[in-house]
Design a protein around this motif. Sequence first.
Motif, mmCIF file in Angstrom:
data_model
loop_
_atom_site.group_PDB
_atom_site.id
_atom_site.type_symbol
_atom_site.label_atom_id
_atom_site.label_comp_id
_atom_site.label_asym_id
_atom_site.label_seq_id
_atom_site.Cartn_x
_atom_site.Cartn_y
_atom_site.Cartn_z
ATOM 1 N N GLY A 1 54.070 57.952 61.112
ATOM 2 C CA GLY A 1 53.236 57.790 62.291
ATOM 3 C C GLY A 1 51.968 56.999 62.003
ATOM 4 O O GLY A 1 51.057 56.986 62.807
ATOM 5 N N GLY A 2 51.857 56.370 60.861
ATOM 6 C CA GLY A 2 50.674 55.570 60.517
ATOM 7 C C GLY A 2 49.668 56.389 59.732
ATOM 8 O O GLY A 2 49.688 57.604 59.717
ATOM 9 N N PHE A 3 48.788 55.675 59.069
ATOM 10 C CA PHE A 3 47.788 56.336 58.246
ATOM 11 C C PHE A 3 46.528 56.695 59.024
ATOM 12 O O PHE A 3 45.837 57.622 58.677
ATOM 13 C CB PHE A 3 47.392 55.423 57.071
ATOM 14 C CG PHE A 3 48.510 55.246 56.087
ATOM 15 C CD1 PHE A 3 48.912 56.297 55.277
ATOM 16 C CD2 PHE A 3 49.151 54.025 55.969
ATOM 17 C CE1 PHE A 3 49.935 56.129 54.364
ATOM 18 C CE2 PHE A 3 50.174 53.854 55.057
ATOM 19 C CZ PHE A 3 50.575 54.907 54.255
ATOM 20 N N ALA A 4 46.220 55.959 60.050
ATOM 21 C CA ALA A 4 44.940 56.126 60.739
ATOM 22 C C ALA A 4 45.102 56.814 62.080
ATOM 23 O O ALA A 4 44.503 56.432 63.065
ATOM 24 C CB ALA A 4 44.271 54.770 60.904
ATOM 25 N N GLN A 5 45.893 57.837 62.140
ATOM 26 C CA GLN A 5 46.065 58.560 63.387
ATOM 27 C C GLN A 5 44.843 59.437 63.656
ATOM 28 O O GLN A 5 44.372 60.130 62.759
ATOM 29 C CB GLN A 5 47.317 59.450 63.328
ATOM 30 C CG GLN A 5 48.608 58.674 63.294
ATOM 31 C CD GLN A 5 48.845 57.904 64.573
ATOM 32 O OE1 GLN A 5 48.619 58.419 65.652
ATOM 33 N NE2 GLN A 5 49.272 56.661 64.449
ATOM 34 N N PRO A 6 44.343 59.410 64.872
ATOM 35 C CA PRO A 6 43.204 60.270 65.183
ATOM 36 C C PRO A 6 43.642 61.737 65.187
ATOM 37 O O PRO A 6 44.792 62.041 65.471
ATOM 38 C CB PRO A 6 42.785 59.817 66.584
ATOM 39 C CG PRO A 6 43.994 59.174 67.163
ATOM 40 C CD PRO A 6 44.763 58.606 66.004
ATOM 41 N N PRO A 7 42.718 62.640 64.864
ATOM 42 C CA PRO A 7 43.078 64.052 64.886
ATOM 43 C C PRO A 7 43.363 64.506 66.309
ATOM 44 O O PRO A 7 42.900 63.892 67.277
ATOM 45 C CB PRO A 7 41.838 64.741 64.325
ATOM 46 C CG PRO A 7 40.734 63.791 64.544
ATOM 47 C CD PRO A 7 41.337 62.411 64.495
ATOM 48 N N ASP A 8 44.122 65.553 66.426
ATOM 49 C CA ASP A 8 44.450 66.106 67.732
ATOM 50 C C ASP A 8 43.251 66.914 68.222
ATOM 51 O O ASP A 8 43.070 68.074 67.848
ATOM 52 C CB ASP A 8 45.698 66.986 67.634
ATOM 53 C CG ASP A 8 46.171 67.462 68.991
ATOM 54 O OD1 ASP A 8 45.820 66.827 70.000
ATOM 55 O OD2 ASP A 8 46.869 68.492 69.043
ATOM 56 N N ILE A 9 42.391 66.291 69.011
ATOM 57 C CA ILE A 9 41.175 66.929 69.501
ATOM 58 C C ILE A 9 41.451 67.531 70.863
ATOM 59 O O ILE A 9 41.983 66.875 71.751
ATOM 60 C CB ILE A 9 40.013 65.915 69.586
ATOM 61 C CG1 ILE A 9 39.729 65.344 68.202
ATOM 62 C CG2 ILE A 9 38.777 66.548 70.184
ATOM 63 C CD1 ILE A 9 38.716 64.231 68.188
ATOM 64 N N LYS A 10 41.069 68.793 71.021
ATOM 65 C CA LYS A 10 41.260 69.477 72.297
ATOM 66 C C LYS A 10 39.904 69.804 72.893
ATOM 67 O O LYS A 10 38.996 70.235 72.197
ATOM 68 C CB LYS A 10 42.068 70.753 72.085
ATOM 69 C CG LYS A 10 43.466 70.457 71.592
ATOM 70 C CD LYS A 10 44.252 71.714 71.394
ATOM 71 C CE LYS A 10 45.618 71.298 70.838
ATOM 72 N NZ LYS A 10 46.483 72.398 70.582
ATOM 73 N N PHE A 11 39.782 69.605 74.187
ATOM 74 C CA PHE A 11 38.554 69.901 74.900
ATOM 75 C C PHE A 11 38.817 71.002 75.907
ATOM 76 O O PHE A 11 39.885 71.058 76.517
ATOM 77 C CB PHE A 11 38.046 68.664 75.653
ATOM 78 C CG PHE A 11 37.570 67.579 74.748
ATOM 79 C CD1 PHE A 11 36.270 67.582 74.286
ATOM 80 C CD2 PHE A 11 38.416 66.558 74.362
ATOM 81 C CE1 PHE A 11 35.824 66.578 73.453
ATOM 82 C CE2 PHE A 11 37.973 65.551 73.522
ATOM 83 C CZ PHE A 11 36.674 65.561 73.072
#
Length: 190
Positions: free
Chosen positions: A16-26
């Motif tokens: 899925g790539g090296f620079a995937q953003p973290p799964d941020i939940k709001f």
Amino acid sequence: MKKLILLIITTLQFNGGFAQPPDIKFKHLTTDDGLSHSYVKSVYRDSYGYVWFGTANNGLNKYDGSQFTVYKYNPGNVNSLPSSGINVIREDDNKRLWIGTDRGLSFFNRNLNCFTSIPETKNIYVNGIYVLENGNLFLISNTLYSCIFRQDMLKFMCNRAGYYVDNKINYDMVQYRNHIVVHITYVGLF
């Protein structure tokens, strides 16, 4: 070389790539959840994990992840906030939570669940609280009161610069070479 490029492309596809953003939940918190007002001027997460919300005119809100505790000015209680207009929230190196209001500064006594107001700051509109490298606090207000809380003396020393700064003007502050504090306003640097 072609095999190396193919290996890199294949690895990226499967990982899925090296620079995937973290799964941020709001989570959207509203007055329906217990927040005292929707106009929040300051947010601070303290060292104990609580999130504090300062509202424009409806007090200080402590959020523990599931519910709110609301603290407001009570004219009959000397251990309440000096005002329900909360401008800034900060924690010092001793884990003391400081609350800047439109009528002065208080700190929160966690053991007694109450506030102690600082008499030297009574009726000062506190816009900013900065913890300096030496542990002292530097306060900024719209009338350019510069107050320093001396940890060694447990005392505030305030000085008025003589200018008025509209509290809607943005500013910032930096510490420069140990003791010099630079305060940026629309009327210049201090």
